[in-house]
Design an enzyme around this catalytic site. Structure first.
Site, PDB file in Angstrom:
ATOM      1  N   LYS A 197       1.324  -0.879  -0.131  1.00 46.59           N
ATOM      2  CA  LYS A 197       0.295  -0.198  -0.127  1.00 46.59           C
ATOM      3  C   LYS A 197       0.585   1.444  -0.240  1.00 46.59           C
ATOM      4  O   LYS A 197       0.308   2.404   0.978  1.00 46.59           O
ATOM      5  CB  LYS A 197      -0.849   0.197   1.209  1.00 46.59           C
ATOM      6  CG  LYS A 197      -2.007  -1.198   1.153  1.00 46.59           C
ATOM      7  CD  LYS A 197      -3.367  -0.457   1.952  1.00 46.59           C
ATOM      8  CE  LYS A 197      -4.302  -1.893   1.880  1.00 46.59           C
ATOM      9  NZ  LYS A 197      -5.241  -2.513   2.660  1.00 46.59           N
ATOM     10  N   GLU A 204       3.342 -10.713  38.485  1.00 47.26           N
ATOM     11  CA  GLU A 204       2.062 -11.044  37.780  1.00 47.26           C
ATOM     12  C   GLU A 204       3.147 -12.747  38.558  1.00 47.26           C
ATOM     13  O   GLU A 204       4.501 -12.569  38.451  1.00 47.26           O
ATOM     14  CB  GLU A 204       1.304 -10.969  36.808  1.00 47.26           C
ATOM     15  CG  GLU A 204       1.783 -11.205  35.835  1.00 47.26           C
ATOM     16  CD  GLU A 204       1.223 -11.231  34.617  1.00 47.26           C
ATOM     17  OE1 GLU A 204      -0.130 -10.697  34.421  1.00 47.26           O
ATOM     18  OE2 GLU A 204       1.032 -12.337  33.892  1.00 47.26           O
ATOM     19  N   HIS A 207      -2.483 -14.347  31.067  1.00 46.11           N
ATOM     20  CA  HIS A 207      -1.319 -14.329  30.386  1.00 46.11           C
ATOM     21  C   HIS A 207      -0.041 -15.660  29.662  1.00 46.11           C
ATOM     22  O   HIS A 207      -0.472 -16.373  30.558  1.00 46.11           O
ATOM     23  CB  HIS A 207      -0.461 -13.635  30.919  1.00 46.11           C
ATOM     24  CG  HIS A 207      -1.271 -12.245  31.034  1.00 46.11           C
ATOM     25  ND1 HIS A 207      -0.897 -11.300  31.942  1.00 46.11           N
ATOM     26  CD2 HIS A 207      -1.952 -11.588  30.076  1.00 46.11           C
ATOM     27  CE1 HIS A 207      -1.201 -10.175  31.863  1.00 46.11           C
ATOM     28  NE2 HIS A 207      -2.068 -10.007  30.428  1.00 46.11           N
TER      29      HIS A 207
END
Lengths: 289, 390
Positions: free
Chosen positions: A43, A209, A247
């Protein structure tokens, strides 16, 4: 001051003309980010959102002088896109894409390191310098300018933490979502040092975490190198072992990667560790007053 | 995604990684026929479930005649096997693998996993085959040899030397065999986007050969799109039906054993919400991430899945709207309460983009059971109180 990005940062978007790329590029431009163009192979020569589209990252850099790329390329092609950015001379790639194959990111990260390109992510909300530049998908309005730096593996916990900091009357210098995948770019250690060196940042919030040991490494680093106060929260104290918590990297393997061992290590390094994310704001107030 | 032992061994064989001969069976008759086809005078009947510790749980047994193969297969097929990895509820055995017996002289351990710190695969080996590797790592870490392989350069001869000398293998022919074994294993790990391969035990036979007596493989879910043949190995009966149903709606759900259902956007905040409930004296009933594109349908589905759990006494909806607008979530909750019979208190905390509009929508709708909260701490406290008084 801030870290990594500011109002003068020239940004291109890889995957510029796709649905996600278009939507978020527009949001970033509204926030004030200096997006100078984008890349979508095939493009080149078109104009999108009023900015030029290029076939390759190299052409985009030559024409615009961009130093940072925001990557929205679909997961199957994102490794290639990051390697292209690295070899073309981009200085920082912020990889938003979720679901990238680990093997591809392993190769892309190695290529980035070899070419001296920093990466953030993948699978992250991006990075924001309050009131100046947003490269990512976070809601810009919650990040009021102030003197707290924020580093987080989780998107929504970044918003939660920033919001509490603002509600306590403070604000954010820069917030960085590092992502929760097994292989990520910039991590706590490097970012902690950047915040330590940033004169405007007075305290640091770090949100981690379960899974892996980046937080343990960060604790060791903080003990030796970081003088500014650090507030930390580790998500997943109640997570069962062996289950992947959303996750890709959030999994307790055997006895390794638990929230407790990370919290203990951070506490031992002098970090103010909170047991609930609801306490982040109060803890920041405490360390700053 | 994980696969069964017999499937892992099919992949091993494709790459020339030696294994004992074996054939999978669904019925006792098939098991007996397989034993006859394999020949010999000793066979192993092995339950196929996605969990380790099968032998201790009574799912792996030795047979000395074809009739005994049939008897053992009858016993094992249909049994609920409980091991240290299945949880107390155990797993139903639907397939048995019939394998020729092997003459074991020594048992080793070999695996390939991603080392997240080194950011490359590592090959781990140990002389302590047959033992739980985590126990070995804890008690005698010096008995685990770790060799990191940089995929940019691939498996080199020195990787092999570090392995065999580390294992104390001195015989040249055996060194060569084991190095070849490890190299093939590394190749198949990379080729198939595996997340981990574990062979425990890897046996040395009386003839000095090395065979994969067991085989465990897990794959990177994000890469399954380019491995349709691996995706075909998925055994949905091994997956939790609720987790699977949730994933079809873009929800990430994991059941826990507490009383407060959670519906949250984002994995980190979802874990943080569970932690906050725990901190306030309650117990989370589940992890549920509704993702970044939550709408009325997904919210309704979330309620439905949470409410399937009979232990749920209250639900805490905790949304921090970023790109997701809170007013849309509020409307989603209204829709959901029409679609699903929500018979427990629902505590709703909506913050972030368009939160005031969302509060207005919920206030005007005035739904019985819905309690609004101002922030995470307030919401968790209200949810804990509601569950306690239920």
């Amino acid at each position: 001051m801030s870290i990594l990005i500011d109002k003068d940062t020239k940004v291109i978007v890889q995957g510029f003309t796709g649905g996600e790329g278009t939507f978020h590029a527009e949001q970033c431009m509204d926030y004030g980010t200096n997006i100078v163009g984008g890349v979508t192979p095939g493009k080149g020569g078109q104009t999108h959102l009023g900015k030029p589209v290029f076939n390759t990252v190299k052409e985009a850099i030559d024409a615009t002088g961009a130093t940072v790329s925001m990557v929205f390329v679909p997961p199957a092609f994102v490794g290639d896109a990051v390697m292209e950015a690295a070899s073309a001379g981009i200085e920082l790639a912020v990889i938003i894409t979720e679901g990238a194959p680990v093997r591809d990111m392993q190769a892309a990260k190695a290529c980035a390191v070899k070419n001296g390109m920093m990466t953030i992510g993948p699978n992250c909300p991006g990075i924001i310098t309050a009131d100046e530049c947003k490269i990512g998908i976070m809601p810009g309005n919650i990040f009021k300018k102030g003197n707290v730096g924020l580093i987080s593996k989780s998107g929504t916990l970044t918003y939660e933490g920033a919001n509490q900091v603002v509600n306590e009357g403070y604000g954010i210098t820069t917030a960085v979502g590092i992502g929760g995948d097994p292989i990520i770019g910039l991590s706590y250690k490097q970012l902690l040092q950047m915040f330590e060196d940033d004169p405007e940042t007075e305290a640091i919030v770090m949100i981690g975490e379960i899974g892996g040991d980046l937080e343990i490494q960060a604790a060791a680093y903080i003990k030796e190198n970081i003088k500014k106060p650090v507030v930390a929260f580790i998500a997943g104290q109640t997570a069962p072992a062996g289950k992947r918590m959303g996750h890709a990297g959030a999994i307790i393997s055997g006895s390794a990667g638990t929230a407790k061992e990370k919290m203990d290590a951070l506490e031992a390094a002098g970090v103010k560790v909170v047991v609930s994310p609801a306490e982040i704001g109060k803890a920041v107030k405490e360390v700053l007053s | 995604m994980n696969i069964h032992e017999y499937q892992a061994k099919q992949i091993f064989q494709k790459y020339g990684v030696p294994t004992p001969k074996g054939i999978i069976a669904n019925t006792p008759d098939q098991a007996a026929a397989n034993a006859a086809e394999l020949g010999g005078d000793i066979w192993v009947v092995k339950a196929q479930i996605h969990a380790g510790g099968r032998g201790l749980g009574g799912g792996v047994k030795l047979a000395k005649s074809i009739d005994e193969v049939r008897e053992l297969a009858t016993e094992i097929l249909g049994m609920t096997l409980v091991t240290h990895q299945t949880g107390p509820e155990g797993k139903l055995v639907q397939k048995v693998y019939i394998e020729e017996g092997a003459d074991i002289v020594d048992e080793l351990y070999l695996s390939v996993v991603l080392d997240r710190a080194a950011e490359m695969p590592i090959i781990m080996a140990s002389t302590e085959g047959g033992m739980d590797i985590e126990t070995v790592a804890e008690k005698t870490p010096e008995k685990i040899i770790k060799v990191a392989v940089d995929p940019a350069y691939g498996f080199q001869p020195y990787h092999g030397r570090e392995l065999v000398f580390g294992l104390g293998i001195t015989d040249k022919a055996q060194q060569k065999k084991l190095i070849n074994f490890a190299k093939k294993l590394y190749t198949l790990y990379m080729d198939n986007d595996a997340e981990m391969i574990e062979i425990n035990p890897l046996i040395k036979t009386a003839d000095g050969d090395f065979l994969a007596l067991d085989g465990k493989m897990g794959f990177d879910d994000s890469a399954l799109g380019r491995h349709p043949e691996i995706e075909d190995m998925r055994d949905i009966s091994e997956e939790d039906p609720d987790e699977r149903e949730a994933s079809q709606y873009g929800l990430s759900y994991i059941a826990l054993d507490g009383e407060i259902g959670c519906m949250v956007n984002g994995a980190g905040l979802a874990m943080g919400t569970m932690d906050t409930i725990n901190y306030m004296g309650g117990t989370p009933a589940n992890f549920l991430d509704v993702g970044g594109t939550a709408n009325a349908e997904t919210v309704a589905k979330g309620f439905e899945i949470i409410l399937k759990n009979p232990n749920v006494k209250a639900i805490f909806v905790n949304i921090f709207g970023g790109i997701v607008r809170c007013d849309r979530i509020a409307n989603g909750i209204l829709e959901a309460t029409k679609l699903v019979d929500v018979n427990v208190p629902v505590i709703v905390r909506l913050d972030g983009t368009n939160a005031p509009e969302a509060a207005e929508i919920l206030k005007n709708a005035n739904i019985a059971n819905v309690i609004t909260a101002t922030d995470l701490g307030d919401g968790a406290a209200k949810a804990v109180a509601a569950a306690k008084s239920a």
